[in-house]
Design an enzyme around this catalytic site. Structure first.
Site, PDB file in Angstrom:
ATOM      1  N   ASN A 149       0.726  -1.340   0.043  1.00 46.91           N
ATOM      2  CA  ASN A 149       0.015  -0.028   0.048  1.00 46.91           C
ATOM      3  C   ASN A 149       0.795   1.265   0.055  1.00 46.91           C
ATOM      4  OD1 ASN A 149       0.741  -0.637   2.614  1.00 46.91           O
ATOM      5  ND2 ASN A 149      -0.633   0.853   3.460  1.00 46.91           N
ATOM      6  N   GLU A 247       3.709  -4.196  12.418  1.00 46.21           N
ATOM      7  CA  GLU A 247       2.560  -3.147  12.243  1.00 46.21           C
ATOM      8  C   GLU A 247       1.632  -3.792  11.382  1.00 46.21           C
ATOM      9  OE1 GLU A 247       2.563  -0.341  13.521  1.00 46.21           O
ATOM     10  OE2 GLU A 247       4.714  -0.006  14.221  1.00 46.21           O
ATOM     11  N   CYS A 281      -3.101   1.604   6.830  1.00 44.64           N
ATOM     12  CA  CYS A 281      -3.392   1.079   7.796  1.00 44.64           C
ATOM     13  C   CYS A 281      -4.161   2.003   9.081  1.00 44.64           C
ATOM     14  CB  CYS A 281      -2.171   0.563   8.476  1.00 44.64           C
ATOM     15  SG  CYS A 281      -0.867   1.778   8.585  1.00 44.64           S
ATOM     16  N   GLU A 461       7.900   2.203  15.439  1.00 46.09           N
ATOM     17  CA  GLU A 461       8.447   2.845  14.429  1.00 46.09           C
ATOM     18  C   GLU A 461       8.646   4.216  14.305  1.00 46.09           C
ATOM     19  OE1 GLU A 461       6.550   0.505  11.003  1.00 46.09           O
ATOM     20  OE2 GLU A 461       8.864   0.250  10.943  1.00 46.09           O
TER      21      GLU A 461
HETATM   22  P1  NAP Z   1       0.335  -9.515   3.684  1.00 47.12           P
HETATM   23  O1  NAP Z   1      -0.491 -10.502   2.722  1.00 47.12           O
HETATM   24  O2  NAP Z   1       0.400  -9.762   5.085  1.00 47.12           O
HETATM   25  O3  NAP Z   1       1.789  -9.139   2.922  1.00 47.12           O
HETATM   26  C1  NAP Z   1       2.776  -8.358   3.230  1.00 47.12           C
HETATM   27  C2  NAP Z   1       4.123  -8.968   3.052  1.00 47.12           C
HETATM   28  O4  NAP Z   1       4.404 -10.115   3.793  1.00 47.12           O
HETATM   29  C3  NAP Z   1       4.641  -8.907   1.628  1.00 47.12           C
HETATM   30  O5  NAP Z   1       5.634  -8.773   1.145  1.00 47.12           O
HETATM   31  C4  NAP Z   1       4.165 -10.637   1.415  1.00 47.12           C
HETATM   32  O6  NAP Z   1       4.878 -11.066   0.319  1.00 47.12           O
HETATM   33  C5  NAP Z   1       4.859 -10.946   2.751  1.00 47.12           C
HETATM   34  N1  NAP Z   1       4.357 -12.199   2.919  1.00 47.12           N
HETATM   35  C6  NAP Z   1       2.923 -12.960   2.742  1.00 47.12           C
HETATM   36  N2  NAP Z   1       3.451 -14.413   3.214  1.00 47.12           N
HETATM   37  C7  NAP Z   1       4.479 -14.441   3.853  1.00 47.12           C
HETATM   38  C8  NAP Z   1       5.236 -15.332   4.574  1.00 47.12           C
HETATM   39  N3  NAP Z   1       4.565 -16.514   4.718  1.00 47.12           N
HETATM   40  N4  NAP Z   1       6.350 -15.310   4.957  1.00 47.12           N
HETATM   41  C9  NAP Z   1       7.080 -14.255   4.788  1.00 47.12           C
HETATM   42  N5  NAP Z   1       6.540 -13.172   4.226  1.00 47.12           N
HETATM   43  C10 NAP Z   1       5.275 -13.207   3.465  1.00 47.12           C
HETATM   44  O7  NAP Z   1      -0.144  -7.994   3.693  1.00 47.12           O
HETATM   45  P2  NAP Z   1      -0.770  -7.151   2.581  1.00 47.12           P
HETATM   46  O8  NAP Z   1      -2.143  -7.471   1.948  1.00 47.12           O
HETATM   47  O9  NAP Z   1       0.227  -6.951   1.479  1.00 47.12           O
HETATM   48  O10 NAP Z   1      -1.106  -5.712   3.094  1.00 47.12           O
HETATM   49  C11 NAP Z   1      -2.192  -5.456   3.661  1.00 47.12           C
HETATM   50  C12 NAP Z   1      -2.030  -5.146   5.379  1.00 47.12           C
HETATM   51  O11 NAP Z   1      -1.031  -4.461   5.766  1.00 47.12           O
HETATM   52  C13 NAP Z   1      -3.421  -4.704   5.777  1.00 47.12           C
HETATM   53  O12 NAP Z   1      -3.683  -5.484   7.055  1.00 47.12           O
HETATM   54  C14 NAP Z   1      -2.908  -3.459   6.784  1.00 47.12           C
HETATM   55  O13 NAP Z   1      -3.423  -2.960   7.499  1.00 47.12           O
HETATM   56  C15 NAP Z   1      -1.372  -3.756   6.792  1.00 47.12           C
HETATM   57  N6  NAP Z   1      -0.619  -2.476   6.984  1.00 47.12           N
HETATM   58  C16 NAP Z   1      -0.181  -2.051   8.287  1.00 47.12           C
HETATM   59  C17 NAP Z   1       0.474  -0.915   8.266  1.00 47.12           C
HETATM   60  C18 NAP Z   1       0.757  -0.498   9.951  1.00 47.12           C
HETATM   61  O14 NAP Z   1       1.667   0.244   9.953  1.00 47.12           O
HETATM   62  N7  NAP Z   1       0.304  -0.831  10.929  1.00 47.12           N
HETATM   63  C19 NAP Z   1       0.866  -0.152   7.440  1.00 47.12           C
HETATM   64  C20 NAP Z   1       0.250  -0.652   6.186  1.00 47.12           C
HETATM   65  C21 NAP Z   1      -0.298  -1.749   5.805  1.00 47.12           C
HETATM   66  P3  NAP Z   1       4.128 -11.405  -0.953  1.00 47.12           P
HETATM   67  O15 NAP Z   1       3.730 -10.025  -1.535  1.00 47.12           O
HETATM   68  O16 NAP Z   1       5.178 -11.956  -2.067  1.00 47.12           O
HETATM   69  O17 NAP Z   1       2.881 -12.055  -0.710  1.00 47.12           O
END
Ligand code: NAP
Length: 482
Positions: A149, A247, A281, A461
């Site tokens: 994002n 996060e 987020c 962070e």
């Molecule tokens: P995600 O599916 O958890 O993916 C995030 C990262 O993790 C990607 O680089 C992904 O790689 C990697 N990943 C997935 N499975 C993994 C595994 N088994 N082992 C190691 N790495 C793995 O999350 P998203 O859908 O991209 O992002 C949306 C989420 O992020 C939302 O829930 C949002 O709230 C959260 N977010 C939180 C913050 C905060 O600061 N609190 C900020 C921004 C976003 P791939 O892309 O290759 O699958």
């Protein structure tokens, strides 16, 4: 189509296998491709990182700071091209992407400045002729895993403090948006970062996850992403005693009391709920309005939402771009459909826009839902899209109770002119980031950032706080008497 190489041991490399990158505004043709690394490539990056750490930890903090300053300068010099790539792979508007590039540069300037300081304290010692101090030292090889994002900003938020403190970093950007991370790596490389100090793992996580997260040389993992992945990582790393920063998700609420400037609150919500198509987020996804102004406020909000123009992020007139992928769009539509099935009323949006201009992109019309109860999934679960629910509340106490009625605890906002109410809210809202008369999103690089409960972990962070995660504390006593 452009092919970007990835960074391994100070070299730009490919593997012969590629991962396509799509433009969510028009999925028909990939915009670029990046290498799909295999497990052995990932292990090689850790080999380089371990060697790079040995060099970087001993590099003078002043030289480290120079590399970080130069990185910031290069990011600003290349801002338009990088922003165009952020738009192409993520879909956000060019204005939002340009802001992201500038803020990424801010991170490097900020941590370049504090890299020079050192982190330590002199403390008294009860033993005579003894001087004791403690100081932070780098922890080693840090794995940074980032989502799609904010594909440039999130890596910058992690890399700048990690590198300032003297660590080596392995960056794993999201597979949907790897270009921004590679452009950031390019800036660091061109700025003179020694070989191996940064490596970038592009590729399908299913094929490489063991090599990526199981390497015994990992000292810490900083992760931004979903709770499902983050909580799994936290558990497996705890068994290995590897430091973890998460996060994760949010279900952030904004409260509007009857005495608030309603126009100002609506303006803030347009940014906080629909900016970046709700894919932040810190996005506000629940709006709690004091009952006496509920109708007036909702009418103002609906009029403003109706005026938001949907389109490709690269067009000047676009206020709300597409979602990041077709899979994510379908998930958001399913969440809306479930809410309606459970009894919610669609007050605005609720579906995809019509017309050829939107036919090949991942669009969802900005959506406002009413008649939402606290039993519904839409009240509890993160949607991560342009969807808000509005609910009337009877006063501040009820509003605070509803703000805290969530497993998440990332951000909350209050709109009021009552100073006492503002202070009570800041104290009682169980979230890591509290805003009064402004948006739940939009924190600056020096503001400590992170959520409570299921939104985060013990480590914040940003700001000086970030260094707690990227350093370990050593205590040293010198006896200088006879
Ligand atoms: P995600 O599916 O958890 O993916 C995030 C990262 O993790 C990607 O680089 C992904 O790689 C990697 N990943 C997935 N499975 C993994 C595994 N088994 N082992 C190691 N790495 C793995 O999350 P998203 O859908 O991209 O992002 C949306 C989420 O992020 C939302 O829930 C949002 O709230 C959260 N977010 C939180 C913050 C905060 O600061 N609190 C900020 C921004 C976003 P791939 O892309 O290759 O699958």
């Amino acid at each position: 189509m452009r092919s970007l190489e990835t960074l391994s041991g100070g070299q730009w490399v490919t593997t012969g296998e590629w991962l396509p990158v799509h433009d969510p505004a028009d999925l028909r043709t990939p915009v670029a491709q990046v290498p799909a690394l295999g497990a052995a490539d990932v292990t090689r990056i850790y080999d380089h990182a371990a060697a790079g750490f040995d060099v970087w930890r001993r590099t003078s903090p002043f030289d480290r700071a120079r590399v970080l300053f130069e990185t910031a300068r290069l990011l600003r010099e290349r801002a338009d091209g990088i922003a165009a790539d952020v738009v192409a792979e993520n879909g956000k508007t060019f204005k939002e992407a340009s802001g992201e590039v500038q803020k990424a540069a801010d991170f490097f300037e900020y941590y370049a400045g504090i890299a020079r300081d050192g982190y330590g304290t002199l403390v008294h010692d009860a033993r005579p002729d003894t001087r004791t101090s403690f100081h932070g030292e780098p922890i080693g090889v840090v794995l940074a895993i980032t989502p799609w994002n904010d594909p440039l900003l999130t890596p910058a938020r992690k890399l700048a403090p990690a590198l300032a403190a003297g660590n080596a970093v392995v960056l794993k950007p999201a597979s949907e948006t790897p270009l921004s991370g590679l452009l950031l790596a390019r800036a660091l490389h061109d700025a003179g970062l020694p070989a191996g100090v940064l490596g970038v793992v592009t590729g399908r996580v299913g094929r490489i996850s063991d090599a990526l997260t199981g390497d015994p040389r990992i000292a810490a993992v900083t992760f931004t992403g979903s709770n499902a992945v983050g909580e799994g990582l936290r558990r497996s790393l705890a068994d290995r005693n590897v430091r973890f920063q998460g996060e994760l998700g949010g279900k952030n609420a904004t409260v509007v009391l009857a005495d608030a400037d309603l126009g100002k609150a609506v303006g803030a919500l347009l940014v906080a709920s629909f900016g970046q198509t709700g894919q932040r987020c810190t996005a506000t996804s629940r709006v709690l309005v004091e009952r006496s102004v509920y109708r007036e406020f909702t009418d103002l909000l609906l009029a403003a939402v109706a005026a938001l123009r949907i389109g490709p992020g690269g067009e000047d007139t676009t206020a709300v771009g597409p979602l990041s992928s077709s899979g994510h769009r379908d998930g958001v539509l399913a969440d809306i459909a479930r809410a309606v099935k459970e009894g919610a009323t669609v007050l605005a949006g609720g579906g995809v826009p019509e017309g050829e201009a939107h036919a090949h992109g991942c669009y969802v019309v900005p959506t406002v839902l009413g008649d939402v109860t606290r039993e519904m999934a839409i009240w509890r679960e993160e949607v991560f899209g342009p969807v808000v629910v509005v609910r009337p509340v009877d006063g501040l106490d009820e509003a605070v109770e509803e703000v805290n009625d969530s497993d998440y605890g990332l951000a909350a906002a209050l709109f009021t002119r009552d100073l006492a109410a503002a202070h009570r809210f800041a104290e009682a809202a169980d979230c890591g980031q509290i805003a009064v008369n402004t948006t739940t999103s939009g924190w600056d690089v020096h503001h400590p950032f992170g959520g409570f409960r299921d939104s985060g972990s013990a480590f914040k962070e940003q700001g000086g706080e970030a260094l707690r995660f990227y350093t370990r504390v050593k205590t040293v006593a010198f006896h200088f008497g006879p």
